[in-house]
Write an enzyme that holds these catalytic residues in place. Structure first.
Site, PDB file in Angstrom:
ATOM      1  N   HIS A  49       0.336  -1.166  -0.200  1.00 54.09           N
ATOM      2  CA  HIS A  49      -0.271  -0.057   0.436  1.00 54.09           C
ATOM      3  C   HIS A  49       0.665   1.176  -0.037  1.00 54.09           C
ATOM      4  O   HIS A  49       1.713   1.470   0.661  1.00 54.09           O
ATOM      5  CB  HIS A  49      -0.541  -0.433   1.155  1.00 54.09           C
ATOM      6  CG  HIS A  49      -1.869  -0.607   1.537  1.00 54.09           C
ATOM      7  ND1 HIS A  49      -2.999  -0.722   2.084  1.00 54.09           N
ATOM      8  CD2 HIS A  49      -1.927  -1.557   0.594  1.00 54.09           C
ATOM      9  CE1 HIS A  49      -4.354  -1.651   1.814  1.00 54.09           C
ATOM     10  NE2 HIS A  49      -3.628  -2.841   0.904  1.00 54.09           N
ATOM     11  N   GLU A  51       0.299   4.042   1.889  1.00 57.77           N
ATOM     12  CA  GLU A  51       1.126   4.014   3.429  1.00 57.77           C
ATOM     13  C   GLU A  51       1.962   3.146   3.458  1.00 57.77           C
ATOM     14  O   GLU A  51       3.642   3.708   4.080  1.00 57.77           O
ATOM     15  CB  GLU A  51      -0.380   4.080   4.082  1.00 57.77           C
ATOM     16  CG  GLU A  51      -1.516   5.055   3.638  1.00 57.77           C
ATOM     17  CD  GLU A  51      -2.298   3.747   2.970  1.00 57.77           C
ATOM     18  OE1 GLU A  51      -3.532   4.565   3.495  1.00 57.77           O
ATOM     19  OE2 GLU A  51      -1.888   3.545   2.015  1.00 57.77           O
ATOM     20  N   CYS A  79      -6.061   1.912   5.486  1.00 53.24           N
ATOM     21  CA  CYS A  79      -6.804   0.947   6.318  1.00 53.24           C
ATOM     22  C   CYS A  79      -7.015   0.066   7.566  1.00 53.24           C
ATOM     23  O   CYS A  79      -5.537   0.759   8.026  1.00 53.24           O
ATOM     24  CB  CYS A  79      -6.707  -0.353   5.125  1.00 53.24           C
ATOM     25  SG  CYS A  79      -5.544  -0.775   4.787  1.00 53.24           S
ATOM     26  N   CYS A  82      -2.796   0.170   7.573  1.00 51.02           N
ATOM     27  CA  CYS A  82      -2.271   1.487   7.233  1.00 51.02           C
ATOM     28  C   CYS A  82      -2.113   1.816   8.953  1.00 51.02           C
ATOM     29  O   CYS A  82      -0.911   2.856   9.216  1.00 51.02           O
ATOM     30  CB  CYS A  82      -2.330   2.158   6.015  1.00 51.02           C
ATOM     31  SG  CYS A  82      -2.023   0.819   4.900  1.00 51.02           S
TER      32      CYS A  82
END
Length: 143
Positions: A49, A51, A79, A82
């Site tokens: 991801h 992040e 999410c 993260c």
């Protein structure tokens, strides 16, 4: 350049790679120290991801896993994974543009207690980018 604008440009890079268009930057003392965009499909790895990539880069730059005094600017509400990475790395604040009703873990679905701000200035730009991505994805599946 504003930090969310930079995150948005990173999201566009993800879009160009047929990745869900999310971009993120970690900022300390008004300087970007980490940046990332989604690479899940490209790397065939579910944890790639934006992040996570930005956090890892910031930690490498600081030579420390602690990101005290840092803020994360991300185009989409993070999410659970993260948000967990933000908490574990001691990020002080998360700033995002668009809520994520399905997996958002700050104000949408899971409501994890973390200091956050919403950057309303970029909401429409990010929303349009996301809608275009998923519209394109649906059209590609039809053909």
């Amino acid at each position: 350049m504003k930090f969310m604008e930079y995150a948005y440009l990173l999201a566009k890079k993800a879009y160009d790679l047929n990745e869900v268009p999310v971009g993120a930057v970690v900022v300390k003392d008004n300087e970007i120290i980490g940046k990332g965009y989604n690479l899940i499909e490209t790397k065939k790895c579910s944890i790639m991801h934006a992040e996570i990539i930005a956090i890892k880069e910031a930690q490498k730059k600081l030579s420390d896993w602690r990101l005290n005094g840092c803020s994360l600017f991300v185009t989409l509400e993070p999410c659970l994974m993260c948000v967990g990475a933000c908490l574990n790395s001691r990020i002080d604040e998360v700033v995002f543009s668009l809520k994520e009703d399905k997996t958002g873990a700050i104000i949408s679905k899971y409501k994890i207690n973390i200091k956050y701000k919403i950057d309303f200035e970029y909401q429409e730009k990010v929303k349009n980018l996301m809608q275009n991505f998923f519209k394109k994805l649906r059209n590609d599946k039809k053909n």
